[in-house]
Each structure stands twice: as C-alpha cells, then as structure tokens.
Design a protein around this motif. Sequence first.
Motif, PDB file in Angstrom:
ATOM      1  N   GLY A  64      23.070  -6.063  56.356  1.00  0.00           N
ATOM      2  CA  GLY A  64      23.695  -5.393  57.496  1.00  0.00           C
ATOM      3  C   GLY A  64      23.760  -6.234  58.756  1.00  0.00           C
ATOM      4  N   ALA A  65      22.868  -7.225  58.884  1.00  0.00           N
ATOM      5  CA  ALA A  65      22.866  -8.118  60.044  1.00  0.00           C
ATOM      6  C   ALA A  65      23.800  -9.313  59.844  1.00  0.00           C
ATOM      7  CB  ALA A  65      21.449  -8.614  60.316  1.00  0.00           C
ATOM      8  N   GLY A  66      24.460  -9.373  58.678  1.00  0.00           N
ATOM      9  CA  GLY A  66      25.388 -10.472  58.406  1.00  0.00           C
ATOM     10  C   GLY A  66      24.727 -11.703  57.812  1.00  0.00           C
ATOM     11  N   LYS A  67      23.439 -11.603  57.476  1.00  0.00           N
ATOM     12  CA  LYS A  67      22.714 -12.738  56.895  1.00  0.00           C
ATOM     13  C   LYS A  67      22.963 -12.794  55.383  1.00  0.00           C
ATOM     14  CE  LYS A  67      18.160 -14.771  56.440  1.00  0.00           C
ATOM     15  NZ  LYS A  67      16.715 -14.600  56.619  1.00  0.00           N
ATOM     16  N   LYS A  68      23.257 -14.003  54.872  1.00  0.00           N
ATOM     17  CA  LYS A  68      23.493 -14.173  53.443  1.00  0.00           C
ATOM     18  C   LYS A  68      22.225 -13.895  52.650  1.00  0.00           C
ATOM     19  CE  LYS A  68      27.284 -17.457  53.436  1.00  0.00           C
ATOM     20  NZ  LYS A  68      27.751 -18.772  52.973  1.00  0.00           N
ATOM     21  N   VAL A  69      22.421 -13.262  51.501  1.00  0.00           N
ATOM     22  CA  VAL A  69      21.347 -12.981  50.571  1.00  0.00           C
ATOM     23  C   VAL A  69      21.555 -13.886  49.361  1.00  0.00           C
ATOM     24  CG1 VAL A  69      20.313 -11.216  49.096  1.00  0.00           C
ATOM     25  CG2 VAL A  69      21.218 -10.581  51.347  1.00  0.00           C
ATOM     26  N   ALA A  70      20.487 -14.503  48.878  1.00  0.00           N
ATOM     27  CA  ALA A  70      20.592 -15.435  47.744  1.00  0.00           C
ATOM     28  C   ALA A  70      21.018 -14.713  46.466  1.00  0.00           C
ATOM     29  CB  ALA A  70      19.260 -16.126  47.521  1.00  0.00           C
ATOM     30  N   LEU A  91      16.378  -6.331  47.376  1.00  0.00           N
ATOM     31  CA  LEU A  91      17.078  -5.930  48.596  1.00  0.00           C
ATOM     32  C   LEU A  91      16.336  -4.807  49.314  1.00  0.00           C
ATOM     33  CD1 LEU A  91      20.796  -5.960  47.374  1.00  0.00           C
ATOM     34  CD2 LEU A  91      19.447  -7.820  48.357  1.00  0.00           C
ATOM     35  N   ALA A  92      16.205  -4.954  50.611  1.00  0.00           N
ATOM     36  CA  ALA A  92      15.601  -3.922  51.448  1.00  0.00           C
ATOM     37  C   ALA A  92      16.613  -2.799  51.662  1.00  0.00           C
ATOM     38  CB  ALA A  92      15.190  -4.529  52.796  1.00  0.00           C
ATOM     39  N   PRO A  93      16.147  -1.604  52.001  1.00  0.00           N
ATOM     40  CA  PRO A  93      17.086  -0.521  52.292  1.00  0.00           C
ATOM     41  C   PRO A  93      18.046  -0.909  53.424  1.00  0.00           C
ATOM     42  CG  PRO A  93      14.874   0.347  52.047  1.00  0.00           C
ATOM     43  CD  PRO A  93      14.755  -1.162  52.077  1.00  0.00           C
ATOM     44  N   GLY A  94      19.283  -0.454  53.292  1.00  0.00           N
ATOM     45  CA  GLY A  94      20.293  -0.714  54.307  1.00  0.00           C
ATOM     46  C   GLY A  94      21.633  -1.072  53.700  1.00  0.00           C
ATOM     47  N   PRO A  95      22.621  -1.359  54.558  1.00  0.00           N
ATOM     48  CA  PRO A  95      23.973  -1.684  54.084  1.00  0.00           C
ATOM     49  C   PRO A  95      24.092  -3.151  53.670  1.00  0.00           C
ATOM     50  CG  PRO A  95      23.942  -1.656  56.467  1.00  0.00           C
ATOM     51  CD  PRO A  95      22.568  -1.256  56.021  1.00  0.00           C
ATOM     52  N   PHE A 116      28.136  -1.492  49.999  1.00  0.00           N
ATOM     53  CA  PHE A 116      27.274  -0.500  49.375  1.00  0.00           C
ATOM     54  C   PHE A 116      25.993  -0.408  50.196  1.00  0.00           C
ATOM     55  CE2 PHE A 116      25.912  -4.421  47.314  1.00  0.00           C
ATOM     56  CZ  PHE A 116      24.522  -4.293  47.242  1.00  0.00           C
ATOM     57  N   THR A 117      25.206   0.604  49.950  1.00  0.00           N
ATOM     58  CA  THR A 117      23.966   0.811  50.688  1.00  0.00           C
ATOM     59  C   THR A 117      22.809   0.948  49.710  1.00  0.00           C
ATOM     60  OG1 THR A 117      25.163   1.934  52.459  1.00  0.00           O
ATOM     61  CG2 THR A 117      22.783   2.294  52.374  1.00  0.00           C
TER      62      THR A 117
END
Length: 119
Positions: A64-70, A91-95, A116-117
């Motif tokens: 949700g903060a726009g940070k890339k996830v591996a 993944l942590a809760p959130g969008p 997705f959330t």
Amino acid sequence: MSPKLAAVLLTLAASSLGGAAQAHAYLESAAPAVDGMSAPPAEIRITFSEEIVTKFSGLTLKNGAGKKVAVGKPKAGADKSVLIVPVKAKLAPGPYDVEWFCVSADTHRMKGHYRFTVR
C-alpha cells in the motif's frame, strides 16, 4: 445491388476479418482475486485469455505504500495461459497492487494492473 453499395459491404467484411486475426492476452481471472480479500498468498496466479510466453511475462507486486515486494521467477501453469509467480515474503495485512505484463503466443505485448487486500 449498386457497385457503390457492393464496395462498401466488401470493405466492411474485409475490415471485420482483419480484426479477428488480431488477438491479445487479457486478464481473465486472478488469485488472489481482483479487488478481493485474501489470506497472505504464497503465489499469485493470473489466468489470461490465451497462451502466453512465460519467459517474457511477469509482474511487480507493491504494498500500500508503493514499496516493491520480492517475488520469485514466473512459471507457467499446466495450461499455458496461466502465469504463476511465487511471493517470497509473508504479506502483512493491507492493500497490494499487482502490475502484470505478458507476451501472448502470437507475440502481442500486454500489461495491466489490479489490486487485492490481505486480511
């Protein structure tokens, strides 16, 4: 039938046939689902409307903060229209935003995105 009307009908018929030959791989479904809620997924699966070339297809996942996830290396499902990308982190809760790209078997390049959330 007048020659002018025949020419118009022939042109319309030819243009409709030309459009049918062009195909593009569109997102048909995804897991986690488009705009859906999900437990933290171990992978993202996108089903396209036609076969894709996995070597030239993939996705970027952002929180949700726009940070890339591996994410891991994309692979094809048993059905070559399915792209499977492992998610390397829990993944942590959130969008989350998925920005996908693909090359269909007929070499058309497509891209898109969905959200997705994680609950």
